[in-house]
Design a protein around this motif. Structure first.
Motif, PDB file in Angstrom:
ATOM      1  N   VAL A   1     -38.346  49.105 -23.408  1.00  0.00           N
ATOM      2  CA  VAL A   1     -39.092  48.685 -22.229  1.00  0.00           C
ATOM      3  C   VAL A   1     -40.069  47.568 -22.578  1.00  0.00           C
ATOM      4  N   VAL A   2     -40.311  46.698 -21.609  1.00  0.00           N
ATOM      5  CA  VAL A   2     -41.343  45.673 -21.740  1.00  0.00           C
ATOM      6  C   VAL A   2     -42.378  45.934 -20.651  1.00  0.00           C
ATOM      7  N   ALA A   3     -43.615  46.171 -21.055  1.00  0.00           N
ATOM      8  CA  ALA A   3     -44.700  46.423 -20.107  1.00  0.00           C
ATOM      9  C   ALA A   3     -45.518  45.143 -19.950  1.00  0.00           C
ATOM     10  N   VAL A   4     -45.705  44.724 -18.709  1.00  0.00           N
ATOM     11  CA  VAL A   4     -46.462  43.506 -18.421  1.00  0.00           C
ATOM     12  C   VAL A   4     -47.668  43.872 -17.561  1.00  0.00           C
ATOM     13  N   GLY A   5     -48.854  43.665 -18.102  1.00  0.00           N
ATOM     14  CA  GLY A   5     -50.079  43.902 -17.362  1.00  0.00           C
ATOM     15  C   GLY A   5     -50.551  42.616 -16.721  1.00  0.00           C
ATOM     16  N   MET A   6     -50.757  42.661 -15.399  1.00  0.00           N
ATOM     17  CA  MET A   6     -51.190  41.479 -14.653  1.00  0.00           C
ATOM     18  C   MET A   6     -52.506  41.781 -13.946  1.00  0.00           C
ATOM     19  N   PHE A   7     -53.528  40.985 -14.213  1.00  0.00           N
ATOM     20  CA  PHE A   7     -54.871  41.229 -13.689  1.00  0.00           C
ATOM     21  C   PHE A   7     -55.390  39.967 -13.007  1.00  0.00           C
TER      22      PHE A   7
ATOM     23  N   SER B   1     -64.405  42.728  -7.889  1.00  0.00           N
ATOM     24  CA  SER B   1     -63.183  43.510  -7.762  1.00  0.00           C
ATOM     25  C   SER B   1     -62.088  42.880  -8.607  1.00  0.00           C
ATOM     26  N   VAL B   2     -61.165  43.707  -9.051  1.00  0.00           N
ATOM     27  CA  VAL B   2     -60.044  43.246  -9.874  1.00  0.00           C
ATOM     28  C   VAL B   2     -58.769  43.867  -9.329  1.00  0.00           C
ATOM     29  N   GLN B   3     -57.776  43.033  -9.081  1.00  0.00           N
ATOM     30  CA  GLN B   3     -56.462  43.564  -8.712  1.00  0.00           C
ATOM     31  C   GLN B   3     -55.618  43.641  -9.974  1.00  0.00           C
ATOM     32  N   TYR B   4     -54.971  44.790 -10.186  1.00  0.00           N
ATOM     33  CA  TYR B   4     -54.208  44.954 -11.420  1.00  0.00           C
ATOM     34  C   TYR B   4     -52.966  45.794 -11.185  1.00  0.00           C
ATOM     35  N   THR B   5     -51.990  45.529 -12.040  1.00  0.00           N
ATOM     36  CA  THR B   5     -50.745  46.297 -12.031  1.00  0.00           C
ATOM     37  C   THR B   5     -50.108  46.188 -13.401  1.00  0.00           C
ATOM     38  N   ILE B   6     -49.312  47.175 -13.775  1.00  0.00           N
ATOM     39  CA  ILE B   6     -48.503  47.112 -14.990  1.00  0.00           C
ATOM     40  C   ILE B   6     -47.068  47.402 -14.588  1.00  0.00           C
ATOM     41  N   ASP B   7     -46.224  46.377 -14.669  1.00  0.00           N
ATOM     42  CA  ASP B   7     -44.818  46.508 -14.313  1.00  0.00           C
ATOM     43  C   ASP B   7     -43.972  46.646 -15.569  1.00  0.00           C
ATOM     44  N   LEU B   8     -42.807  47.263 -15.412  1.00  0.00           N
ATOM     45  CA  LEU B   8     -41.897  47.504 -16.527  1.00  0.00           C
ATOM     46  C   LEU B   8     -40.607  46.722 -16.319  1.00  0.00           C
TER      47      LEU B   8
ATOM     48  N   ASP C   1     -55.774  26.562 -15.492  1.00  0.00           N
ATOM     49  CA  ASP C   1     -56.326  26.095 -14.223  1.00  0.00           C
ATOM     50  C   ASP C   1     -57.044  27.196 -13.451  1.00  0.00           C
ATOM     51  N   ASP C   2     -56.788  28.449 -13.836  1.00  0.00           N
ATOM     52  CA  ASP C   2     -57.384  29.575 -13.110  1.00  0.00           C
ATOM     53  C   ASP C   2     -57.808  30.664 -14.087  1.00  0.00           C
ATOM     54  N   PRO C   3     -59.079  30.660 -14.530  1.00  0.00           N
ATOM     55  CA  PRO C   3     -59.547  31.630 -15.517  1.00  0.00           C
ATOM     56  C   PRO C   3     -59.648  33.057 -14.993  1.00  0.00           C
ATOM     57  N   LYS C   4     -59.393  33.254 -13.701  1.00  0.00           N
ATOM     58  CA  LYS C   4     -59.432  34.614 -13.150  1.00  0.00           C
ATOM     59  C   LYS C   4     -58.187  35.425 -13.492  1.00  0.00           C
ATOM     60  N   ILE C   5     -57.204  34.778 -14.102  1.00  0.00           N
ATOM     61  CA  ILE C   5     -55.957  35.447 -14.461  1.00  0.00           C
ATOM     62  C   ILE C   5     -56.112  36.159 -15.799  1.00  0.00           C
ATOM     63  N   GLY C   6     -55.577  37.386 -15.873  1.00  0.00           N
ATOM     64  CA  GLY C   6     -55.473  38.128 -17.125  1.00  0.00           C
ATOM     65  C   GLY C   6     -54.056  38.641 -17.291  1.00  0.00           C
ATOM     66  N   LEU C   7     -53.596  38.795 -18.536  1.00  0.00           N
ATOM     67  CA  LEU C   7     -52.197  39.153 -18.769  1.00  0.00           C
ATOM     68  C   LEU C   7     -52.020  39.773 -20.142  1.00  0.00           C
ATOM     69  N   PHE C   8     -51.077  40.704 -20.258  1.00  0.00           N
ATOM     70  CA  PHE C   8     -50.530  41.062 -21.566  1.00  0.00           C
ATOM     71  C   PHE C   8     -49.058  41.380 -21.387  1.00  0.00           C
ATOM     72  N   THR C   9     -48.261  41.139 -22.427  1.00  0.00           N
ATOM     73  CA  THR C   9     -46.845  41.465 -22.427  1.00  0.00           C
ATOM     74  C   THR C   9     -46.549  42.260 -23.686  1.00  0.00           C
TER      75      THR C   9
END
Length: 327
Positions: A107-113, A64-71, A93-101
């Motif tokens: 607007v700035v869109a930040v994807g957090m996974f 499972s993956v928890q994800y969101t894209i905030d502005l 320290d935690d390879p389970k993290i994913g990100l894009f900015t």
């Protein structure tokens, strides 16, 4: 480069076997045991060695993956860049993290996974604390917090364009640097002001961590010459109307090239530049294969000479990231 690159490396790293049509008409397998030199060269080396007619991918247990894209508001660029750099370092320290900015018009869109179920008290809550805290002001949510899979994430992020436009891209790789990120933003705002109406220039900070590079090495290695260090694969993008004239075309392409040159110059000045260029994000004029390093170029040339000594693929292909253009 997937949403969680630090878990398994790049897409090329996940290929277990290539079936390849060679220039002399033979069909061979390339893997860790058969034609291993060809196998390694194909993992990032492009269309220089043969026609791949099949590839077998390594699979992993469904997670499972928890994800969101905030502005966020671009006015908070310093805090956003600081949070981006902080989360990038947390990835070490935690390879389970994913990100894009992604910095775009207004607007700035930040994807957090985060891989695995992530509730309020889970590791993801602290991983993204720099964004959830008192730093940048969130202005909205493009994708509400969801627990799904990588497939559902891809489907949620995919969108159809009613009127396809023109697009130009370029890529630069740097180390993690809050100071660099701020300087790039300032140069970007100045460059945007010079663009014709209807032409959009935006950029994305895409992190790759040490674990992602090591994951590729653990799977037999690739030909891309990645340094095992926390880094950023920048994607610099220009988009404009398909009906635009040649003057707008020229201005848009020039803006993307200028943006790429500025990021590289700023990174070199700050001592955080890395040679690597990601082929998927590179512009047609970039020397992607050369960015892999002189030794890897030598290896690719040796493989090309071994499997098609007459240079068929260099002669018959119109373009692409070819060895003939690597210098």
């Amino acid at each position: 480069m997937g949403a969680l690159p630090n878990l398994y490396g790049t897409g090329a790293d996940g290929v277990r076997n290539y079936e390849v049509l060679l220039a002399d008409g033979r069909v061979v397998d390339a893997n860790a045991h058969e034609n291993p030199d060809l196998y390694r060269a194909l993992k990032g080396g492009g269309t220089n060695f043969g026609i791949v007619t099949r590839f077998d991918l390594e699979t992993h247990p469904l997670t499972s993956v928890q994800y969101t894209i905030d502005l966020y508001s671009p006015d908070d660029f310093t805090a956003i860049n600081g949070a981006t750099a902080a989360v990038q370092m947390a990835m070490e320290d935690d390879p389970k993290i994913g990100l894009f900015t992604n910095f775009n018009d207004g607007v700035v869109a930040v994807g957090m996974f985060y891989a695995g179920h992530a509730g309020a008290s889970s590791p993801s809550a602290s991983a993204f604390a720099p964004f959830h805290g008192l730093h940048p002001r969130k202005t909205g949510t493009a994708l509400p917090t969801t627990t799904g899979t990588l497939l559902s994430l891809a489907e949620a992020m995919g969108h159809a364009q009613d009127v396809p436009g023109k697009r130009a891209i370029s890529s630069v790789t740097t180390r993690v640097s809050h100071d660099l990120y701020d300087r790039v933003y300032q140069c970007w705002t100045q460059l945007r002001a010079t663009l014709p109406v209807g032409c959009v220039l935006h950029y994305t900070i895409q992190p790759m961590g040490t674990a992602g590079v090591q994951a590729g090495r653990n799977r037999g290695g690739n030909i891309m010459g990645l340094e095992a260090a926390p880094q950023c694969w920048w994607v610099l993008t220009g988009e404009w109307s398909r009906d635009a004239g040649v003057d707008v075309d020229a201005a848009a392409h020039r803006a993307v090239r200028t943006m790429s040159e500025m990021v590289e110059a700023l990174a070199r000045t700050g001592g955080v530049f890395l040679d690597f260029q990601c082929m998927n994000f590179a512009g047609a004029g970039q020397k992607v294969l050369a960015s892999y390093g002189a030794e890897n170029v030598r290896r690719m040339r040796a493989v090309a000479d071994k499997y098609h000594p007459e240079g068929v693929w260099q002669v018959l292909q119109f373009g692409g990231f070819l060895l003939r253009d690597s210098v």
